[in-house]
Design a protein around this motif. Sequence first.
Motif, mmCIF file in Angstrom:
data_model
loop_
_atom_site.group_PDB
_atom_site.id
_atom_site.type_symbol
_atom_site.label_atom_id
_atom_site.label_comp_id
_atom_site.label_asym_id
_atom_site.label_seq_id
_atom_site.Cartn_x
_atom_site.Cartn_y
_atom_site.Cartn_z
ATOM 1 N N HIS A 135 23.698 28.956 48.682
ATOM 2 C CA HIS A 135 23.990 27.873 47.741
ATOM 3 C C HIS A 135 23.801 26.522 48.410
ATOM 4 O O HIS A 135 24.047 26.394 49.608
ATOM 5 N N GLU A 136 23.454 25.542 47.593
ATOM 6 C CA GLU A 136 23.325 24.192 48.155
ATOM 7 C C GLU A 136 24.691 23.536 48.296
ATOM 8 O O GLU A 136 24.957 22.824 49.248
ATOM 9 N N ALA A 137 25.589 23.776 47.316
ATOM 10 C CA ALA A 137 26.936 23.205 47.389
ATOM 11 C C ALA A 137 27.944 24.358 47.394
ATOM 12 O O ALA A 137 27.672 25.424 46.847
ATOM 13 N N ARG A 138 29.083 24.152 48.007
ATOM 14 C CA ARG A 138 30.120 25.182 48.099
ATOM 15 C C ARG A 138 30.626 25.531 46.698
ATOM 16 O O ARG A 138 31.041 24.651 45.941
ATOM 17 N N TYR A 139 30.622 26.815 46.354
ATOM 18 C CA TYR A 139 31.128 27.258 45.058
ATOM 19 C C TYR A 139 32.609 27.578 45.202
ATOM 20 O O TYR A 139 33.020 28.291 46.119
ATOM 21 N N GLU A 140 33.407 27.054 44.288
ATOM 22 C CA GLU A 140 34.861 27.264 44.331
ATOM 23 C C GLU A 140 35.191 28.577 43.644
ATOM 24 O O GLU A 140 35.010 28.708 42.439
ATOM 25 N N ASP A 141 35.669 29.592 44.416
ATOM 26 C CA ASP A 141 35.841 30.925 43.820
ATOM 27 C C ASP A 141 37.312 31.329 43.616
ATOM 28 O O ASP A 141 37.619 32.493 43.408
ATOM 29 N N VAL A 142 38.217 30.360 43.605
ATOM 30 C CA VAL A 142 39.640 30.682 43.583
ATOM 31 C C VAL A 142 40.055 31.527 42.373
ATOM 32 O O VAL A 142 40.690 32.560 42.516
ATOM 33 N N SER A 143 39.684 31.131 41.171
ATOM 34 C CA SER A 143 40.103 31.917 39.996
ATOM 35 C C SER A 143 38.951 32.762 39.433
ATOM 36 O O SER A 143 39.014 33.244 38.298
ATOM 37 N N TYR A 144 37.927 32.975 40.238
ATOM 38 C CA TYR A 144 36.720 33.701 39.814
ATOM 39 C C TYR A 144 37.048 35.076 39.251
ATOM 40 O O TYR A 144 36.560 35.483 38.202
ATOM 41 N N ILE A 145 37.912 35.823 39.958
ATOM 42 C CA ILE A 145 38.179 37.217 39.564
ATOM 43 C C ILE A 145 38.718 37.319 38.139
ATOM 44 O O ILE A 145 38.385 38.264 37.418
ATOM 45 N N GLU A 146 39.518 36.354 37.718
ATOM 46 C CA GLU A 146 40.152 36.442 36.397
ATOM 47 C C GLU A 146 39.110 36.493 35.277
ATOM 48 O O GLU A 146 39.267 37.241 34.311
ATOM 49 N N THR A 147 38.041 35.735 35.412
ATOM 50 C CA THR A 147 37.038 35.684 34.339
ATOM 51 C C THR A 147 35.824 36.561 34.626
ATOM 52 O O THR A 147 35.278 37.188 33.725
ATOM 53 N N TYR A 148 35.416 36.609 35.879
ATOM 54 C CA TYR A 148 34.116 37.235 36.176
ATOM 55 C C TYR A 148 34.223 38.482 37.046
ATOM 56 O O TYR A 148 33.234 39.159 37.298
ATOM 57 N N GLY A 149 35.410 38.809 37.530
ATOM 58 C CA GLY A 149 35.539 39.913 38.476
ATOM 59 C C GLY A 149 36.176 41.154 37.871
ATOM 60 O O GLY A 149 36.504 41.204 36.681
ATOM 61 N N LEU A 150 36.328 42.180 38.711
ATOM 62 C CA LEU A 150 36.948 43.435 38.257
ATOM 63 C C LEU A 150 38.422 43.424 38.657
ATOM 64 O O LEU A 150 38.786 43.647 39.811
ATOM 65 N N THR A 151 39.249 43.152 37.636
ATOM 66 C CA THR A 151 40.700 43.140 37.837
ATOM 67 C C THR A 151 41.253 44.547 37.582
ATOM 68 O O THR A 151 40.561 45.402 37.015
ATOM 69 N N LYS A 152 42.508 44.757 37.953
ATOM 70 C CA LYS A 152 43.163 46.060 37.683
ATOM 71 C C LYS A 152 43.190 46.330 36.178
ATOM 72 O O LYS A 152 42.995 47.459 35.734
ATOM 73 N N GLU A 153 43.431 45.283 35.417
ATOM 74 C CA GLU A 153 43.509 45.438 33.957
ATOM 75 C C GLU A 153 42.148 45.860 33.378
ATOM 76 O O GLU A 153 42.067 46.748 32.531
ATOM 77 N N ARG A 154 41.086 45.273 33.879
ATOM 78 C CA ARG A 154 39.750 45.643 33.365
ATOM 79 C C ARG A 154 39.387 47.073 33.798
ATOM 80 O O ARG A 154 38.751 47.810 33.051
ATOM 81 N N GLU A 155 39.778 47.433 34.995
ATOM 82 C CA GLU A 155 39.463 48.798 35.478
ATOM 83 C C GLU A 155 40.060 49.842 34.548
ATOM 84 O O GLU A 155 39.452 50.884 34.269
ATOM 85 N N LYS A 156 41.231 49.576 34.013
ATOM 86 C CA LYS A 156 41.903 50.522 33.096
ATOM 87 C C LYS A 156 41.106 50.716 31.815
ATOM 88 O O LYS A 156 41.225 51.736 31.148
ATOM 89 N N ARG A 157 40.302 49.716 31.464
ATOM 90 C CA ARG A 157 39.521 49.812 30.221
ATOM 91 C C ARG A 157 38.128 50.400 30.435
ATOM 92 O O ARG A 157 37.346 50.518 29.497
ATOM 93 N N MET A 158 37.808 50.762 31.679
ATOM 94 C CA MET A 158 36.475 51.358 31.937
ATOM 95 C C MET A 158 36.389 52.742 31.306
ATOM 96 O O MET A 158 37.401 53.417 31.111
ATOM 97 N N LYS A 159 35.162 53.182 30.995
ATOM 98 C CA LYS A 159 34.956 54.519 30.432
ATOM 99 C C LYS A 159 35.476 55.556 31.436
ATOM 100 O O LYS A 159 35.444 55.330 32.649
ATOM 101 N N GLU A 160 35.865 56.697 30.929
ATOM 102 C CA GLU A 160 36.554 57.698 31.749
ATOM 103 C C GLU A 160 35.791 58.062 33.033
ATOM 104 O O GLU A 160 36.346 58.136 34.118
ATOM 105 N N HIS A 161 34.486 58.266 32.889
ATOM 106 C CA HIS A 161 33.677 58.735 34.017
ATOM 107 C C HIS A 161 33.025 57.591 34.794
ATOM 108 O O HIS A 161 32.303 57.834 35.756
ATOM 109 N N ALA A 162 33.219 56.344 34.358
ATOM 110 C CA ALA A 162 32.443 55.228 34.921
ATOM 111 C C ALA A 162 32.788 54.974 36.391
ATOM 112 O O ALA A 162 33.924 55.183 36.817
ATOM 113 N N ILE A 163 31.788 54.529 37.137
ATOM 114 C CA ILE A 163 31.980 54.307 38.579
ATOM 115 C C ILE A 163 31.728 52.845 38.956
ATOM 116 O O ILE A 163 31.068 52.100 38.239
#
Length: 306
Positions: free
Chosen positions: A215-243
Motif C-alpha cells: 500500500h502507498e498509505a497505511r491502512y487503518e485496520d482496527v475495526s476491519y473484522i467487524e465489517t469485512y472479517g470472519l467473526t465468531k458470529e459469522r462462522e456460526k452462520r456458515m453452511k454445515e460443511h463449509a471450510i
Amino acid sequence: MRNFISVNQLNAKDIFLIIETAERFRQKEAPINKQVFVANLFFEPSTRTKMSFIVAQRKLGLEVLDFHSESSSVLKGETLYDTAKTFESIGANLLVMRHEDDTWYDELIPGLQVPIINAGAGKGEHPTQCMLDLTTIYQEYGYFTGLNVVIVGDIRHSRVARSNAYALKKLGANVYLSAAPGFEDPTMDFPYLTMDEAVETCDVIMLLRIQHERHEARYEDVSYIETYGLTKEREKRMKEHAIILHPAPINRGVEIDTSLVECNRSRIFKQMENGVYVRMAIISKLLNDWGIINDSFEKHTKTYAI
Ligand code: NCD
C-alpha cells in the motif's frame, strides 16, 4: 511444461495431474536418485513458502543452494537476471524465485536454460500457493464444478487472489470476491458479496491478509473484522460443511477471529501440510519435462471429475 509461472498456463488436466502426484508423494516419498541442484532465490520475506520448498526439495533428495538476498551481490548492484544466470552457470538445475515485481520472470525466461518456479510475483500471481489451495479444496469435496468459493480481503494487492480466482473459474467453481472499499480489483471480472452474504452461501471461505507492504498509505485496520472479517458470529452462520482457508501469515483479530484459526472448519494448517507435497509434484514434473530426471507421471494419472 518449461516453467511454472502462472495458473493461466495450466489446463484442468495439468491441475489434476499435480493434485494426484502430490497425493502419490504423500503416500510414498520417492527420492530422486541423481545429483540435482536447486536454488531458492527469495527477494521478499517468506516463512511457509520458502521452508515448504526446502522440505519438498530435501524429501526429493535434491541439493539445496540457499540464498540470502540481504547478503548477496544484489546489494552491489547485480541484476536479477545476472543473479539467476550465475546460479545456472554454477550448476543449478532449477530456480525457485520470489520477488516484489509483478512480472519478474519476463526478463529471466528468454535467457535461461533452467526451469523456473514462481514462488510469488508482487501483486501478480502465486501459482504454487494456488495449487495447494486447490488440493485442499479437492480433498474436502472431490470436485470443483458448482462449488461456491469466496475470496475475501485485499483482492487488489493479492497474488493469491488472482491465481485462485482464475484457476477455480477454469475448474468450474462459482468464484465470488468480497472486499473493503479500495481493496476491490476492477481488472477482475467476478461478482462481489458482502461477508454476511458470503458466509451463508459459500462452501469455501478463502481469507486473505491485508497487504500493508504493497500500500502507498497505511491502512487503518482496527475495526476491519467487524465489517469485512470472519467473526465468531459469522462462522456460526456458515453452511454445515463449509471450510475456511487462509494462505497465512494470519493477522489474528483482523481478517479472522483468533479462536477460529484452529476451529473444526479451518484447513489453514492442512494447507501448509499440502504445500510440501504439491511442491514436490511441481518440481518433479518440471525436472521430468526437461529430461533432468525420468519418471513417468502420466501413467499414474486417473480421470478426475471436475
Ligand atoms: C502469501 C504470499 O506471500 O503471497 N503467503 C504465502 O505465500 N503463504 C500471502 C500473504 O503474504 O499474505
